[in-house]
Design a protein around this motif. Structure first.
Motif, PDB file in Angstrom:
ATOM      1  N   ARG A  16     -24.500  21.450  23.738  1.00 12.37           N
ATOM      2  CA  ARG A  16     -25.471  20.347  23.986  1.00 12.37           C
ATOM      3  C   ARG A  16     -26.137  19.902  23.003  1.00 12.37           C
ATOM      4  N   LEU A 109     -26.281  35.569  28.575  1.00  8.76           N
ATOM      5  CA  LEU A 109     -27.119  35.996  27.841  1.00  8.76           C
ATOM      6  C   LEU A 109     -27.735  37.651  28.061  1.00  8.76           C
ATOM      7  N   LEU A 129     -34.445  35.293  20.568  1.00 16.10           N
ATOM      8  CA  LEU A 129     -33.700  33.970  20.534  1.00 16.10           C
ATOM      9  C   LEU A 129     -33.589  33.430  19.605  1.00 16.10           C
ATOM     10  N   TYR A 172     -36.127  26.938  32.769  1.00 16.55           N
ATOM     11  CA  TYR A 172     -35.820  28.372  31.799  1.00 16.55           C
ATOM     12  C   TYR A 172     -36.581  29.048  32.915  1.00 16.55           C
ATOM     13  N   GLY A 173     -36.380  30.637  32.154  1.00 17.79           N
ATOM     14  CA  GLY A 173     -36.796  31.647  33.309  1.00 17.79           C
ATOM     15  C   GLY A 173     -37.798  31.408  33.385  1.00 17.79           C
ATOM     16  N   GLU A 192     -34.231  32.853  37.348  1.00 20.15           N
ATOM     17  CA  GLU A 192     -34.201  31.719  36.365  1.00 20.15           C
ATOM     18  C   GLU A 192     -33.410  30.576  37.389  1.00 20.15           C
ATOM     19  N   LYS A 193     -35.040  29.682  35.983  1.00 19.98           N
ATOM     20  CA  LYS A 193     -34.127  28.291  36.080  1.00 19.98           C
ATOM     21  C   LYS A 193     -34.416  28.405  37.970  1.00 19.98           C
ATOM     22  N   VAL A 205     -40.211  31.619  30.099  1.00 17.32           N
ATOM     23  CA  VAL A 205     -40.286  32.679  29.210  1.00 17.32           C
ATOM     24  C   VAL A 205     -40.154  31.890  27.672  1.00 17.32           C
ATOM     25  N   ALA A 206     -40.693  32.366  27.136  1.00 14.41           N
ATOM     26  CA  ALA A 206     -40.370  31.300  25.638  1.00 14.41           C
ATOM     27  C   ALA A 206     -39.970  32.473  24.516  1.00 14.41           C
ATOM     28  N   ALA A 207     -38.229  32.689  24.730  1.00 16.59           N
ATOM     29  CA  ALA A 207     -37.415  33.266  23.977  1.00 16.59           C
ATOM     30  C   ALA A 207     -37.605  34.652  23.183  1.00 16.59           C
ATOM     31  N   TYR A 209     -39.204  38.669  23.776  1.00 14.77           N
ATOM     32  CA  TYR A 209     -39.165  39.937  24.029  1.00 14.77           C
ATOM     33  C   TYR A 209     -39.174  41.816  24.108  1.00 14.77           C
ATOM     34  N   GLN A 231     -27.008  36.958  33.477  1.00 16.73           N
ATOM     35  CA  GLN A 231     -27.857  37.007  33.335  1.00 16.73           C
ATOM     36  C   GLN A 231     -29.126  37.738  33.326  1.00 16.73           C
ATOM     37  N   THR A 233     -32.516  37.551  32.307  1.00 15.99           N
ATOM     38  CA  THR A 233     -33.727  37.630  33.815  1.00 15.99           C
ATOM     39  C   THR A 233     -33.385  38.177  35.159  1.00 15.99           C
ATOM     40  N   ARG A 257     -42.945  26.670  21.307  1.00 17.84           N
ATOM     41  CA  ARG A 257     -41.612  27.295  21.081  1.00 17.84           C
ATOM     42  C   ARG A 257     -40.933  26.293  20.564  1.00 17.84           C
TER      43      ARG A 257
HETATM   44  C1  G1P Z   1     -32.437  30.890  28.014  1.00 15.52           C
HETATM   45  C2  G1P Z   1     -32.660  31.796  29.189  1.00 15.52           C
HETATM   46  C3  G1P Z   1     -34.614  31.685  30.201  1.00 15.52           C
HETATM   47  C4  G1P Z   1     -35.427  31.345  28.573  1.00 15.52           C
HETATM   48  C5  G1P Z   1     -34.843  30.259  28.341  1.00 15.52           C
HETATM   49  C6  G1P Z   1     -35.211  30.029  26.238  1.00 15.52           C
HETATM   50  O1  G1P Z   1     -32.005  30.170  28.276  1.00 15.52           O
HETATM   51  O2  G1P Z   1     -32.589  32.459  29.735  1.00 15.52           O
HETATM   52  O3  G1P Z   1     -34.945  32.815  31.000  1.00 15.52           O
HETATM   53  O4  G1P Z   1     -36.675  30.085  29.614  1.00 15.52           O
HETATM   54  O5  G1P Z   1     -33.374  30.556  26.870  1.00 15.52           O
HETATM   55  O6  G1P Z   1     -36.356  30.964  26.217  1.00 15.52           O
HETATM   56  P1  G1P Z   1     -31.113  29.088  28.197  1.00 15.52           P
HETATM   57  O7  G1P Z   1     -32.000  28.045  27.208  1.00 15.52           O
HETATM   58  O8  G1P Z   1     -29.418  29.767  26.966  1.00 15.52           O
HETATM   59  O9  G1P Z   1     -30.474  28.739  28.982  1.00 15.52           O
END
Ligand code: G1P
Length: 295
Positions: A16, A109, A129, A172-173, A192-193, A205-207, A209, A231, A233, A257
């Protein structure tokens, strides 16, 4: 011993952000003065992590180079009297051990995290992440707070969450908390999403864990999900369904984030960090105001 190991997945292609990411990792894009991944490493070091395992891949060697000590550059700067520039490389000497392993196939992931299994063994660990900065200039101790929660509750998984606009939940998750109150809450489930009409909340979910090693057993049983990828998630949801304990921790308002995964949020992050720069921020504000009022 308290948790001191963080796993940082950085293997993604960064599609992207093409063409910027054609031959350099998105984690090496600058946000203000530093590459994204340096903010992540510094945030983790401040939260007590002293071993970082990067899950890396093809075209990601710039990350390894960035964290190496560059003797040639250091001695050039020293001999040229460039002490200020030399000080910009101080991060090379912080007390962290760096490890790298390759995700040999891009299967998602969850699969990237499973590549850490033999290194992690039977200890609890953090996942951060590599394309996300928490808080302006990464001034966040969210990981330290999450580790404390994990140690107090012995949860199988602790996840950082941030409220997002309802229309964005499909990126997002998303959490379903057991009770919608407080900054620390028990998790009923995560999805997830989801489509916005089906999302259980707007807590994303903010990266960041914290996991007990049970995540590896769950990942081994997780089949490809959204986007045909394994996934993380979905593996977390499996743990919760089987009676495991999950805790959510909300980011504080100043711990936004910054997602360096697409141009819209990358540009916003860069502009905010540049405007907050202690040396150049004020001048940039003045410049932008002048451009806007005369433009
Ligand atoms: C990943 C995770 C998602 C999470 C996001 C941000 O998604 O799968 O659950 O909310 O990171 O932390 P991606 O951004 O890689 O699609």
């Amino acid at each position: 011993m308290s948790i001191d190991l963080a796993v940082i997945p950085v293997a993604g292609h960064g599609t992207r952000l093409l063409p910027a990411t054609k031959s350099q990792p998105k984690e090496m894009l600058p946000v203000g003065r530093k590459p994204v991944v340096q903010y992540v490493a510094e945030e983790l070091a401040r939260s007590g992590m002293n071993r970082l395992l990067f899950i890396t891949g093809a075209r990601k060697t710039a990350i390894e180079n960035h964290f190496d000590e560059d003797g040639e550059l250091n001695s050039f700067l020293r001999h040229s009297g460039k002490e200020n520039e030399l000080a910009e490389l101080d991060f090379e000497h912080c007390d962290i051990k760096y490890f790298y392993t390759r995700q040999r196939r891009q299967l998602g992931l969850g699969h990237a995290i499973s590549c850490a299994q033999s290194f992690v063994g039977d200890q609890s660990f953090v996942v951060a992440l590599g394309d996300s900065i928490i808080g302006i200039h990464a001034e966040s101790d969210i990981v330290r707070r999450m580790v404390t929660v994990q140690e107090e509750t012995q949860a199988d998984v602790v996840i950082a969450f941030e409220e997002v606009p309802h229309a964005d939940v499909s990126q997002y998750g998303i959490a379903q908390p057991k009770h919608f109150s407080g900054d620390v809450f028990e998790l009923e489930s995560v999805v997830e999403k989801p489509d916005p009409q089906e999302a259980p909340s707007n807590l994303a979910v903010a990266a960041r864990y914290v996991f007990r090693p049970v995540i590896f057993e769950a990942l081994a049983k997780t089949r490809p999900g959204k986007g045909g990828e394994i996934q993380l998630t979905d593996a977390i949801e499996r743990i919760l369904e089987e009676g495991g304990k999950g805790i959510g921790v909300r980011l504080a308002p100043q711990e936004h984030r910054y997602d360096i995964g697409n141009f819209e949020s990358y540009f916003r992050a860069f502009v905010e960090f540049a405007l907050a720069d202690p040396v150049y921020g004020q001048g940039l504000q003045t410049h932008l105001k002048a451009r806007w009022t005369t433009g």
